[in-house]
Design a protein around this motif. Structure first.
Motif, PDB file in Angstrom:
ATOM      1  N   PRO A  73      15.679-101.744  48.472  1.00 38.33           N
ATOM      2  CA  PRO A  73      13.952-101.563  48.147  1.00 38.33           C
ATOM      3  C   PRO A  73      13.058-100.508  46.945  1.00 38.33           C
ATOM      4  O   PRO A  73      12.949 -99.906  47.342  1.00 38.33           O
ATOM      5  N   TYR A  74      12.288-101.325  46.131  1.00 36.92           N
ATOM      6  CA  TYR A  74      11.517-100.806  45.460  1.00 36.92           C
ATOM      7  C   TYR A  74      10.450-100.816  45.864  1.00 36.92           C
ATOM      8  O   TYR A  74       9.789-101.457  46.671  1.00 36.92           O
ATOM      9  N   ILE A  75       9.133 -99.670  45.464  1.00 41.00           N
ATOM     10  CA  ILE A  75       8.363 -99.576  45.910  1.00 41.00           C
ATOM     11  C   ILE A  75       7.226 -99.741  44.983  1.00 41.00           C
ATOM     12  O   ILE A  75       6.025-100.188  45.271  1.00 41.00           O
ATOM     13  N   CYS A  76       7.747-100.334  43.916  1.00 47.07           N
ATOM     14  CA  CYS A  76       6.015-100.712  42.346  1.00 47.07           C
ATOM     15  C   CYS A  76       7.388-100.847  41.448  1.00 47.07           C
ATOM     16  O   CYS A  76       8.809-100.524  41.276  1.00 47.07           O
ATOM     17  N   GLY A  77       7.069-100.750  40.449  1.00 47.35           N
ATOM     18  CA  GLY A  77       7.769-102.036  39.310  1.00 47.35           C
ATOM     19  C   GLY A  77       8.551-100.539  38.599  1.00 47.35           C
ATOM     20  O   GLY A  77       9.193-101.029  37.816  1.00 47.35           O
ATOM     21  N   ILE A  78       7.794 -99.433  38.567  1.00 47.99           N
ATOM     22  CA  ILE A  78       8.353 -98.165  38.047  1.00 47.99           C
ATOM     23  C   ILE A  78       9.023 -97.709  38.140  1.00 47.99           C
ATOM     24  O   ILE A  78      10.446 -98.424  38.385  1.00 47.99           O
ATOM     25  N   ASP A  79       9.580 -98.438  39.816  1.00 50.08           N
ATOM     26  CA  ASP A  79      10.865 -97.593  40.360  1.00 50.08           C
ATOM     27  C   ASP A  79      11.506 -98.940  40.175  1.00 50.08           C
ATOM     28  O   ASP A  79      12.910 -98.234  39.684  1.00 50.08           O
ATOM     29  N   ALA A  80      11.728-100.147  39.666  1.00 52.53           N
ATOM     30  CA  ALA A  80      12.458-101.162  39.337  1.00 52.53           C
ATOM     31  C   ALA A  80      13.102-100.448  37.900  1.00 52.53           C
ATOM     32  O   ALA A  80      14.161-100.962  37.483  1.00 52.53           O
ATOM     33  N   ALA A  81      12.011-100.457  37.348  1.00 47.37           N
ATOM     34  CA  ALA A  81      11.954 -99.705  35.929  1.00 47.37           C
ATOM     35  C   ALA A  81      13.238 -99.455  35.360  1.00 47.37           C
ATOM     36  O   ALA A  81      13.628 -99.105  34.915  1.00 47.37           O
ATOM     37  N   LEU A  82      12.867 -98.280  36.016  1.00 43.97           N
ATOM     38  CA  LEU A  82      13.749 -96.853  36.380  1.00 43.97           C
ATOM     39  C   LEU A  82      14.891 -97.192  36.957  1.00 43.97           C
ATOM     40  O   LEU A  82      15.699 -96.871  36.412  1.00 43.97           O
ATOM     41  N   ASP A  83      14.545 -97.704  37.674  1.00 43.50           N
ATOM     42  CA  ASP A  83      16.287 -98.180  38.159  1.00 43.50           C
ATOM     43  C   ASP A  83      17.774 -98.432  36.851  1.00 43.50           C
ATOM     44  O   ASP A  83      18.570 -98.103  36.814  1.00 43.50           O
ATOM     45  N   VAL A  84      17.199 -99.260  36.228  1.00 43.81           N
ATOM     46  CA  VAL A  84      17.713-100.119  34.915  1.00 43.81           C
ATOM     47  C   VAL A  84      17.565 -99.095  34.001  1.00 43.81           C
ATOM     48  O   VAL A  84      18.783 -98.795  33.725  1.00 43.81           O
ATOM     49  N   VAL A  85      16.836 -98.316  33.402  1.00 47.99           N
ATOM     50  CA  VAL A  85      17.195 -97.211  32.416  1.00 47.99           C
ATOM     51  C   VAL A  85      17.450 -95.992  32.863  1.00 47.99           C
ATOM     52  O   VAL A  85      17.095 -95.051  31.902  1.00 47.99           O
ATOM     53  N   SER A  86      18.050 -95.822  33.781  1.00 51.41           N
ATOM     54  CA  SER A  86      18.239 -94.351  34.057  1.00 51.41           C
ATOM     55  C   SER A  86      19.624 -94.441  34.198  1.00 51.41           C
ATOM     56  O   SER A  86      20.366 -95.278  33.109  1.00 51.41           O
ATOM     57  N   GLY A  87      19.147 -92.631  33.571  1.00 52.68           N
ATOM     58  CA  GLY A  87      20.985 -92.973  32.637  1.00 52.68           C
ATOM     59  C   GLY A  87      20.964 -92.057  31.936  1.00 52.68           C
ATOM     60  O   GLY A  87      19.669 -92.666  30.288  1.00 52.68           O
ATOM     61  N   LYS A  88      21.308 -90.784  30.851  1.00 53.05           N
ATOM     62  CA  LYS A  88      20.447 -89.872  29.496  1.00 53.05           C
ATOM     63  C   LYS A  88      20.653 -90.687  28.513  1.00 53.05           C
ATOM     64  O   LYS A  88      19.612 -90.909  27.134  1.00 53.05           O
ATOM     65  N   TRP A  89      21.572 -91.680  28.255  1.00 53.65           N
ATOM     66  CA  TRP A  89      21.617 -92.897  26.933  1.00 53.65           C
ATOM     67  C   TRP A  89      20.809 -93.440  26.535  1.00 53.65           C
ATOM     68  O   TRP A  89      21.227 -94.268  25.912  1.00 53.65           O
ATOM     69  N   LYS A  90      21.075 -94.698  27.470  1.00 54.08           N
ATOM     70  CA  LYS A  90      20.461 -95.653  27.804  1.00 54.08           C
ATOM     71  C   LYS A  90      19.200 -96.365  27.051  1.00 54.08           C
ATOM     72  O   LYS A  90      19.778 -97.027  25.748  1.00 54.08           O
ATOM     73  N   GLY A  91      18.124 -95.554  27.133  1.00 55.78           N
ATOM     74  CA  GLY A  91      16.680 -95.246  26.071  1.00 55.78           C
ATOM     75  C   GLY A  91      17.453 -95.187  24.477  1.00 55.78           C
ATOM     76  O   GLY A  91      17.053 -95.950  24.048  1.00 55.78           O
ATOM     77  N   LEU A  92      18.166 -94.135  24.510  1.00 55.10           N
ATOM     78  CA  LEU A  92      18.643 -93.710  23.079  1.00 55.10           C
ATOM     79  C   LEU A  92      19.487 -95.426  22.782  1.00 55.10           C
ATOM     80  O   LEU A  92      19.576 -95.402  21.841  1.00 55.10           O
TER      81      LEU A  92
END
Length: 125
Positions: free
Chosen positions: A9-28
């Protein structure tokens, strides 16, 4: 394609967003697809110095499962595959723009430069 299980479970929206973009290369990867619209695997690999084939493949699969990118396979010989952003990926990319601006300003304050930008890639502002 089935969504991959989330770690909630997530504690906030940032937590949920970071779960999707976690990893060094995804943002790039998001930025590269935003800049070029469609990219083949080799184009992404060249645009991201330091990423291994295995890591790029893993991130692309996860991003496809998360609904951020679309993978189009052409019925050709040799096979051709192109990646592009979905509407969800476009909206995530837009949400990351202020973070990129924050990082750029931080680098400027610290007197640091953005390094390793391939000539064809744009900078994250």
């Amino acid at each position: 394609m089935a969504k991959r299980p989330r770690s909630g479970p997530y504690i906030c929206g940032i937590d949920a967003a970071l779960d999707v973009v976690s990893g060094k290369w995804k943002g790039l990867i998001l930025w590269e697809l935003h800049d070029h619209g469609k990219c083949r695997f080799a184009e992404l690999r060249r645009a991201l110095p330091g990423v291994s084939e295995k890591m790029l493949t893993q991130h692309l699969r996860q991003m496809e499962e998360d609904g951020l990118i679309y993978r189009k396979v052409y019925a050709e010989v040799p096979p051709r595959v192109e990646y592009s952003l979905t509407d969800e990926g476009i909206s995530l990319n837009a949400a990351l723009e202020p973070l990129g601006q924050w990082g750029r300003h931080r680098l400027e304050r610290e007197g640091l430069a953005i390094n390793a930008t391939p000539p064809h890639a744009s900078t994250i502002s």
